[in-house]
Design an enzyme around this catalytic site. Structure first.
Site, PDB file in Angstrom:
ATOM      1  N   SER A   1      24.425  43.010  17.659  1.00 28.73           N
ATOM      2  CA  SER A   1      24.757  44.303  17.056  1.00 28.73           C
ATOM      3  C   SER A   1      24.657  45.439  18.061  1.00 28.73           C
ATOM      4  O   SER A   1      25.169  46.526  17.814  1.00 28.73           O
ATOM      5  CB  SER A   1      23.807  44.581  15.893  1.00 28.73           C
ATOM      6  OG  SER A   1      22.494  44.700  16.395  1.00 28.73           O
ATOM      7  N   CYS A   2      23.981  45.211  19.195  1.00 28.69           N
ATOM      8  CA  CYS A   2      23.736  46.343  20.102  1.00 28.69           C
ATOM      9  C   CYS A   2      24.617  46.379  21.340  1.00 28.69           C
ATOM     10  O   CYS A   2      25.320  47.358  21.574  1.00 28.69           O
ATOM     11  CB  CYS A   2      22.275  46.349  20.526  1.00 28.69           C
ATOM     12  SG  CYS A   2      21.190  46.756  19.174  1.00 28.69           S
ATOM     13  N   PHE A   3      24.556  45.308  22.138  1.00 31.19           N
ATOM     14  CA  PHE A   3      25.296  45.360  23.408  1.00 31.19           C
ATOM     15  C   PHE A   3      26.783  45.670  23.193  1.00 31.19           C
ATOM     16  O   PHE A   3      27.313  46.593  23.830  1.00 31.19           O
ATOM     17  CB  PHE A   3      25.136  44.050  24.197  1.00 31.19           C
ATOM     18  CG  PHE A   3      23.768  43.819  24.784  1.00 31.19           C
ATOM     19  CD1 PHE A   3      22.842  44.840  24.857  1.00 31.19           C
ATOM     20  CD2 PHE A   3      23.418  42.574  25.291  1.00 31.19           C
ATOM     21  CE1 PHE A   3      21.579  44.631  25.404  1.00 31.19           C
ATOM     22  CE2 PHE A   3      22.166  42.345  25.842  1.00 31.19           C
ATOM     23  CZ  PHE A   3      21.242  43.377  25.900  1.00 31.19           C
TER      24      PHE A   3
END
Ligand code: UDX
Length: 421
Positions: A263-265
Site C-alpha cells: 500500500s505504501c511504496f
C-alpha cells in the site's frame, strides 16, 4: 495525555493502542460503526502482530467512537491518520485529510483551550504548511502557534509488524512551526530511546517520502543487478551479502526477486513522480525505480516460457497472492501482473495463499482457488510469488519450480530456477 486519533486503519489504530501502552488516554475516531464496535470489544478490525494483546491490556484507556466532536473536545492532541490513496493518474488524493482538517477546525473554533493537531497521514512535502494549515486557520478563525499547534509526525510502520515498528523505531521525526507543539510531542515520545529528528513540517514530510523512495530504490537496484547476475550465472544473493557488509550500504532491502508491492511504496513513488512532473522536475531515478519494478514480475513468466514454450491449457500453480508474507493485503501484489500475462497465454491458473485468497477472488473470480498448497502443487509448473513459511515445508520433488522469492527449500524440484539466482 489525552489523545484523539482520527482514522483507525493500521496506522491510526497502532498509533492509538501503542500510545495507550504508555498510559495515555486514547479516543479512536472512525466513520465505520463496525470497526468502532470491534475496537470497543477488544477486537482489532485489522490483523497486526501483537495488536490484539495490547488493545486488551489497555482497554480501559482506549475508547472508539464515531463522534469526532466529543473526541476533540475531550483531548489535547489530535492525530490525523486517515488514508491518502492514489488517484488514477498516480497523484495523491487528499480528500480525506482535507475533510478531516476542516472538521477539526470547525470544532476547535468552538473549543476553549489549545489543541495540538498532528498530521501522521503521508502527505507530499508542503501539504501541511501550504494546504492543511490555511484550511484550519480559515475554518477555526484561530492562529497557529497562538491558539492551536500544528505538527507533522510521519510513520514508518511496516504492515504486519507495525506494533513492533512503532515501539522500536529507528527514529522519530517531529516537524513543527511552533515551539510549544514540539515540546508536547517530545514529551509524548519521552519513553522512546531512539533519536528524535526535530525539523520543519515540510522536511518531516519529505523524510517520509525520501525514506520510502530509498527503500524501493534499493530493491529495484538489486533487482537490476540480479537480472544482470542471472545472465552471468552469478547468485545475486551472494552479491547482496558482499555488498551489504559495507556499512554505508547495509544488507537490508537487498533481497532480489519479483519486486515491491503493497500500500505504501507504489503509492508514494507514483505520488512523488506525478508531483515532480507538476513542478517541472524530471524525477529520472524514481521513474526508473518504478520502471524496473513494473518489468520485474514478468521475468518469472519469461523463465517459465524457457521451460514451457506454450502455456495453452497448461496448469500453472501459483504459491502466494499477498504482496508479502504474513498479510492478506494484495494491493499491488506482484502476482497480479504475472497472472494477467498467464491468462493472456491461455494457461490454467491454480492459486494458493494462506491468507489472501478471499481478497484475490474479488480481482480474479475465474481462476482455480486451491484449498491447500499441495493441491496447487499438482500442476505442470509452479511459480513461487510470496515467501510464506508454509511453502518451505512442501514436497517439491519431481516438479518444475520457478522461484520469485528465494525459497531455497524448493531447490529439491526436478527443475528449479530463481529469478535472479
Ligand atoms: C513499507 C515500508 O517498509 C514502511 O516503512 C512504510 O511506512 C510502509 O511501506 P510495507 O509496505 O508494509 O512497508 O512492506 P515492506 O516490508 O517494506 O515490503 C514492501 C515490498 O517490498 C514487499 O512487496 C516485499 O516483498 C518487497 N521487498 C522487501 C523486496 O522485494 N525485497 C526486499 O529486500 C524487501
Amino acid at each position: 495525555m489525552n489523545i484523539s486519533v482520527i482514522g483507525t486503519g493500521y496506522v491510526g489504530l497502532v498509533t492509538g493502542v501503542c500510545f495507550a501502552k504508555f498510559g495515555n488516554k486514547i479516543i479512536c475516531v472512525d466513520i465505520d460503526q463496525d470497526k468502532i464496535d470491534k475496537i470497543n470489544n477488544g477486537i482489532p478490525p485489522i490483523y497486526e502482530d501483537g495488536l490484539k494483546e495490547l488493545l486488551i491490556e489497555n482497554q480501559s484507556l482506549i475508547e472508539a467512537t464515531e463522534n469526532i466532536k466529543s473526541a476533540i473536545i475531550k483531548s489535547d492532541i489530535t492525530f490525523i491518520c486517515v488514508g491518502t490513496p492514489s488517484k488514477k493518474t498516480g497523484e495523491i488524493d487528499l480528500t480525506f485529510v482535507l475533510d478531516v482538517a476542516k472538521t477539526i477546525a470547525k470544532i476547535i473554533k468552538e473549543k476553549d483551550g489549545w489543541q495540538l493537531i498532528v498530521v501522521k497521514s503521508t502527505v507530499l512535502p508542503g501539504t501541511t504548511k501550504d494546504t492543511i494549515l490555511p484550511i484550519i486557520e480559515k475554518y477555526s478563525q484561530k492562529k497557529v502557534g497562538k491558539d492551536f499547534g500544528l505538527a507533522m509526525n510521519p510513520e514508518f510502520l511496516r504492515e504486519g509488524i507495525a506494533v513492533n515498528d512503532f515501539l522500536n523505531p529507528d527514529r522519530i521525526v517531529i516537524g513543527t512551526i511552533d515551539e510549544r507543539s514540539k515540546e508536547i510531542l517530545k514529551k509524548l515520545y519521552k519513553d522512546f530511546s531512539c533519536p528524535i529528528v526535530e525539523t520543519t513540517l515540510s522536511a518531516a514530510e519529505m523524510i517520509k517520502y525520501a525514506s520510502n523512495c530509498m527503500l524501493a530504490t534499493k530493491i529495484s537496484f538489486i533487482n537490476e543487478i540480479g537480472n544482470f547476475c542471472k545472465k552471468l550465472e552469478i547468485d545475486a544473493y551472494d552479491v547482496a551479502e558482499g555488498m551489504g557488509l559495507d556499512k554505508r550500504i547495509g544488507r537490508a532491502f537487498l533481497d532480489s526477486g519479483i519486486g515491491w508491492g503493497g500500500s505504501c511504496f507504489p503509492k508514494d513513488l507514483d505520488a512523488i513522480s506525478a508531483w515532480s512532473k507538476e513542478k517541472n522536475y524530471d524525477s529520472k531515478i524514481i521513474d526508473s525505480v518504478i520502471y524496473v519494478n513494473d518489468k520485474q514480475p514478468l521475468k518469472l513468466n519469461e523463465i517459465l516460457k524457457k521451460h514451457m514454450p506454450s502455456l495453452k491449457g497448461k496448469k500453472i500453480g501459483i504459491l502466494g497472492l499477498a504482496f508479502k508474507p504474513d498479510t492478506d493485503d494484495i494491493r499491488e501484489s506482484r502476482t497480479i501482473p504475472i497472472i494477467k500475462q498467464l491468462l493472456k497465454e491461455d494457461a490454467i491458473i491454480k492459486v494458493y495463499d494462506p491468507k489472501a485468497m478471499e481478497n484475490f477472488r474479488k480481482l480474479f473470480p475465474d481462476i482455480i482457488y486451491c484449498k491447500t498448497a499441495d493441491e496447487a502443487l499438482e500442476s505442470d509448473a509452479i511459480l513461487i510469488t510470496t515467501k510464506w513459511e508454509e511453502f518451505k515445508k512442501l514436497n517439491y520433488k519431481g516438479k518444475i519450480v520457478i522461484d520469485g522469492r528465494r525459497l531455497l527449500e524448493a531447490k529439491k524440484a526436478r527443475i528449479y530456477e530463481g529469478v535472479c539466482w
